[in-house]
Scaffold this motif. Sequence first.
Motif, mmCIF file in Angstrom:
data_model
loop_
_atom_site.group_PDB
_atom_site.id
_atom_site.type_symbol
_atom_site.label_atom_id
_atom_site.label_comp_id
_atom_site.label_asym_id
_atom_site.label_seq_id
_atom_site.Cartn_x
_atom_site.Cartn_y
_atom_site.Cartn_z
ATOM 1 N N TYR A 35 -6.143 12.239 62.073
ATOM 2 C CA TYR A 35 -6.495 12.795 63.370
ATOM 3 C C TYR A 35 -6.359 14.318 63.303
ATOM 4 N N GLN A 37 -5.609 17.670 65.808
ATOM 5 C CA GLN A 37 -5.090 18.021 67.131
ATOM 6 C C GLN A 37 -5.022 19.537 67.267
ATOM 7 N N GLY A 40 -2.395 22.058 72.427
ATOM 8 C CA GLY A 40 -2.582 21.754 73.832
ATOM 9 C C GLY A 40 -3.671 20.747 74.134
ATOM 10 N N GLU A 41 -4.213 20.121 73.080
ATOM 11 C CA GLU A 41 -5.299 19.171 73.296
ATOM 12 C C GLU A 41 -4.954 17.794 72.747
ATOM 13 N N ALA A 42 -5.839 16.833 73.045
ATOM 14 C CA ALA A 42 -5.640 15.474 72.556
ATOM 15 C C ALA A 42 -5.911 15.389 71.056
ATOM 16 N N PRO A 43 -5.163 14.551 70.342
ATOM 17 C CA PRO A 43 -5.562 14.242 68.963
ATOM 18 C C PRO A 43 -6.922 13.556 68.977
ATOM 19 N N PHE A 45 -9.925 11.504 66.568
ATOM 20 C CA PHE A 45 -10.118 10.717 65.354
ATOM 21 C C PHE A 45 -11.008 11.468 64.362
ATOM 22 N N LEU A 87 -2.979 15.041 61.518
ATOM 23 C CA LEU A 87 -1.996 13.959 61.560
ATOM 24 C C LEU A 87 -2.478 12.785 60.723
ATOM 25 N N PHE A 100 2.877 7.611 62.729
ATOM 26 C CA PHE A 100 2.376 8.937 62.399
ATOM 27 C C PHE A 100 3.333 9.712 61.511
ATOM 28 N N GLY A 101 2.768 10.588 60.682
ATOM 29 C CA GLY A 101 3.539 11.621 60.018
ATOM 30 C C GLY A 101 3.783 12.765 60.989
ATOM 31 N N THR A 102 4.518 13.776 60.540
ATOM 32 C CA THR A 102 4.849 14.904 61.411
ATOM 33 C C THR A 102 3.661 15.824 61.632
#
Lengths: 110, 114
Positions: A35, A37, A40-43, A45, A87, A100-102
């Motif tokens: 993903y 990101q 301030g926004e959505a992740p 795909f 991500l 998820f990873g960091t």
Amino acid sequence: GQNIDQPTEMTATEGAIVQINCTYQTSGFNGLFWYQQHAGEAPTFLSYNVLDGLEEKGRFSSFLSRSKGYSYLLLKELQMKDSASYLCAVRPYNTDKLIFGTGTRLQVFP
Amino acid sequence: ETGVTQTPRHLVMGMTNKKSLKCEQHLGHNAMYWYKQSAKKPLELMFVYSLEERVENNSVPSRFSPECPNSSHLFLHLHTLQPEDSALYLCASSQAWGADYGYTFGSGTRLTVV
């Protein structure tokens, strides 16, 4: 359990190629997701790998090797707008969780 | 517009307040999720709903209470939070629980507990 590791930060130059690695220790999973990101926004795909090998989608490609516990996201012809966090996530068998990873924060410079 | 809308975008609340986060999707998805995103930590799954039934609760403190009145709406009710609960709360939806579909995320609610 699952443990997913990614580099924390990376930098690259506009027009270059960058590879973001994701290594994991997990007992088994259906597929691996990437993903993007922006702050301030959505992740959103990017890609999904089920089988080993390379999946290409325009400037972005994702690779998976289950035997090596390893995936990478390859970004070509970098643009300033590619500055974002990337991500890596896996879906373990028989669950609907995405683990998820960091995330890797990529900064692209002119 | 991602197809998943979260309100409010920002929320500041005191430790004794009660507030609710709202998530709405009109994608026809039948599974919805709450995730918590803290600085320098992975996204943490909090709750999973499939067809309005809670199918997963990841050891989340009771001060967080989810509600899913229908397949398009998901709420997270907040009560007596702690400063360490300050984070970005992301809602997501997917086409089917247990299938190999990716998530569609909302833009999140940035929560600050003071």
